[in-house]
Scaffold this active site. Structure first.
Site, PDB file in Angstrom:
ATOM      1  CG  ASN A   6      -1.839   1.222   1.278  1.00 45.63           C
ATOM      2  OD1 ASN A   6      -1.410   2.174   1.255  1.00 45.63           O
ATOM      3  ND2 ASN A   6      -3.105   0.927   1.484  1.00 45.63           N
ATOM      4  CG  ASP A   8      -3.013   4.661   0.385  1.00 46.43           C
ATOM      5  OD1 ASP A   8      -3.385   4.397  -0.684  1.00 46.43           O
ATOM      6  OD2 ASP A   8      -4.151   4.114   1.297  1.00 46.43           O
ATOM      7  CG  HIS A   9       0.672   6.481   4.707  1.00 46.02           C
ATOM      8  ND1 HIS A   9      -0.013   7.543   5.022  1.00 46.02           N
ATOM      9  CD2 HIS A   9       0.638   5.651   5.146  1.00 46.02           C
ATOM     10  CE1 HIS A   9      -0.875   7.041   5.429  1.00 46.02           C
ATOM     11  NE2 HIS A   9      -0.621   5.833   5.776  1.00 46.02           N
ATOM     12  NE  ARG A  17       7.900  21.447   2.184  1.00 46.05           N
ATOM     13  CZ  ARG A  17       9.303  21.683   2.140  1.00 46.05           C
ATOM     14  NH1 ARG A  17       9.865  21.648   0.636  1.00 46.05           N
ATOM     15  NH2 ARG A  17       9.940  21.719   3.148  1.00 46.05           N
ATOM     16  CG  HIS A  42      -8.393   3.837   1.065  1.00 45.97           C
ATOM     17  ND1 HIS A  42      -8.401   3.913   2.501  1.00 45.97           N
ATOM     18  CD2 HIS A  42      -9.712   4.203   0.558  1.00 45.97           C
ATOM     19  CE1 HIS A  42      -9.947   4.002   2.835  1.00 45.97           C
ATOM     20  NE2 HIS A  42     -10.549   4.305   1.692  1.00 45.97           N
ATOM     21  NE  ARG A  44      -9.610   8.212   4.098  1.00 46.67           N
ATOM     22  CZ  ARG A  44      -9.860   7.674   5.094  1.00 46.67           C
ATOM     23  NH1 ARG A  44      -8.979   6.321   5.326  1.00 46.67           N
ATOM     24  NH2 ARG A  44     -10.864   7.758   6.067  1.00 46.67           N
ATOM     25  NE  ARG A  48      -7.798  11.213   5.305  1.00 52.15           N
ATOM     26  CZ  ARG A  48      -8.033  10.658   6.566  1.00 52.15           C
ATOM     27  NH1 ARG A  48      -7.251   9.728   7.105  1.00 52.15           N
ATOM     28  NH2 ARG A  48      -9.350  10.621   6.948  1.00 52.15           N
ATOM     29  CG  HIS A  49      -3.901   8.878   1.367  1.00 54.46           C
ATOM     30  ND1 HIS A  49      -4.544   8.195   0.560  1.00 54.46           N
ATOM     31  CD2 HIS A  49      -3.807   8.274   2.668  1.00 54.46           C
ATOM     32  CE1 HIS A  49      -5.231   7.373   1.383  1.00 54.46           C
ATOM     33  NE2 HIS A  49      -5.084   7.485   2.753  1.00 54.46           N
ATOM     34  CD  GLU A  69      -7.490  -0.259   1.611  1.00 56.73           C
ATOM     35  OE1 GLU A  69      -6.340  -0.690   1.528  1.00 56.73           O
ATOM     36  OE2 GLU A  69      -7.622   0.712   2.440  1.00 56.73           O
ATOM     37  CB  THR A  99      -5.585   4.285   9.033  1.00 58.07           C
ATOM     38  OG1 THR A  99      -5.159   3.239   8.213  1.00 58.07           O
ATOM     39  CG2 THR A  99      -5.487   3.949  10.723  1.00 58.07           C
ATOM     40  CB  THR A 100      -9.266   1.512   7.175  1.00 59.63           C
ATOM     41  OG1 THR A 100      -8.821   1.940   6.116  1.00 59.63           O
ATOM     42  CG2 THR A 100     -10.739   0.867   7.204  1.00 59.63           C
ATOM     43  CD  GLU A 150      -7.011  -6.178   3.284  1.00 57.64           C
ATOM     44  OE1 GLU A 150      -7.166  -6.115   2.087  1.00 57.64           O
ATOM     45  OE2 GLU A 150      -6.196  -5.668   4.017  1.00 57.64           O
ATOM     46  CG  HIS A 190      -5.142  -2.105   9.383  1.00 55.45           C
ATOM     47  ND1 HIS A 190      -4.817  -1.255  10.761  1.00 55.45           N
ATOM     48  CD2 HIS A 190      -5.895  -1.017   8.740  1.00 55.45           C
ATOM     49  CE1 HIS A 190      -4.996  -0.019  10.603  1.00 55.45           C
ATOM     50  NE2 HIS A 190      -5.846   0.075   9.342  1.00 55.45           N
ATOM     51  N   GLY A 191      -1.574  -2.968  10.154  1.00 54.94           N
ATOM     52  CA  GLY A 191      -0.714  -3.131  11.057  1.00 54.94           C
ATOM     53  C   GLY A 191       0.266  -3.906  11.132  1.00 54.94           C
ATOM     54  N   GLY A 212       1.347  -1.518   4.434  1.00 54.09           N
ATOM     55  CA  GLY A 212       1.577  -0.098   3.909  1.00 54.09           C
ATOM     56  C   GLY A 212       2.546   0.390   4.778  1.00 54.09           C
ATOM     57  CG  HIS A 213       2.227   3.341   9.076  1.00 55.04           C
ATOM     58  ND1 HIS A 213       3.128   3.331  10.004  1.00 55.04           N
ATOM     59  CD2 HIS A 213       1.982   4.669   8.864  1.00 55.04           C
ATOM     60  CE1 HIS A 213       3.457   4.471  10.502  1.00 55.04           C
ATOM     61  NE2 HIS A 213       2.969   5.142   9.754  1.00 55.04           N
TER      62      HIS A 213
END
Ligand code: PXP
Length: 236
Positions: A6, A8-9, A17, A42, A44, A48-49, A69, A99-100, A150, A190-191, A212-213
């Site tokens: 993922n 997204d970040h 920026r 994702h 959204r 936002r991303h 997603e 986050t979700t 998932e 997730h996580g 992702g993160h």
């Protein structure tokens, strides 16, 4: 076991920026070149991303697969039906969340989700439902036509004591085997991070992880030394 990344970040950082760097499309190419089995983004409602143009560009250049997603809102469904990703993962979406936060309540939203799944199936796009590891949610996912589930691994990832970790792991294992028995594809995410992933990747019924993160965070540190060296060579 497949790994989908993922990204997204990367977009979160770019948007901070307001410019075009770092470009999620380049990030996706690096992930693919490094062996990732797919890319997850994702889109959204608040954008936002990931932005719409990212999704279109990724659809064009990806050589593996695009897992889009998304919440099941009318607006995003309409976009996804035009983009035609390789997989749609439906998630609950709240505007204020970081986050979700939890899995979809498939029972409460049964009719809407069934309708959305049918719309994607009419375009030959498989649909995965992001759900908590709860039997009735898995059974209802099957009933309304989902191709995959998932499993939300957030509670496992956040558990602090060895007892809780084992307890949540067991729940994930049971959910994975229940999903397989119903002939559903089984993904999880997730996580998940470099410490807690091994116990999950050892579950044979899980086909694919979505992470992702932790990967994007680790990438910053793995790459920081090289980035400083390159800048120093220009500055000195
Ligand atoms: N799967 C789903 C459905 C998610 O919503 C997320 C977070 O965007 C992930 C996987 C990845 O979670 P993390 O960023 O914590 O690895």
């Amino acid at each position: 076991m497949r790994l989908c990344v993922n990204i997204d970040h990367i977009a979160t950082l770019r948007n901070s920026r307001g410019g075009s760097e770092p470009d999620p499309v380049v990030a996706a190419q690096i992930c693919e070149q490094s062996g990732a089995d797919g890319i997850v983004v994702h889109l959204r409602e608040d954008r936002r991303h990931i932005k719409d143009h990212d999704v279109w560009k990724l659809r064009e250049i990806l050589e593996t697969k695009l897992d889009l997603e998304m919440g099941a809102s009318e607006e995003i469904v309409t976009i996804a039906l035009k983009v035609l990703p390789n997989l749609v993962t439906l998630v609950p979406e709240k505007r204020q969340e970081l986050t979700t936060e939890g899995g979809l309540d498939v029972i409460t939203h049964k009719e809407r989700l069934k309708n959305v799944i049918q719309q994607f199936h009419s375009k030959n796009i498989p649909v995965s439902l992001f759900i908590d590891p709860v039997l009735i949610q898995i059974e209802t996912s099957k009933e309304i036509g989902a191709d995959m589930i998932e499993i939300h691994t957030g509670e496992y990832a956040e558990a602090k004591t060895p007892e809780d970790i084992q307890r949540y792991l067991k729940t994930i294992k049971h959910a994975a085997s229940a999903g397989k028995k119903l002939n559903l594809g089984v993904n999880a995410g997730h996580g998940l991070n470099y410490i807690n992933v091994s116990a999950v990747s050892a579950i044979p019924e899980i086909d694919e992880l979505s992470i992702g993160h932790s990967i994007i965070s680790h990438a910053a540190f793995v790459g920081l030394g090289q980035a400083v060296k390159e800048m120093l060579s220009l500055v000195k």
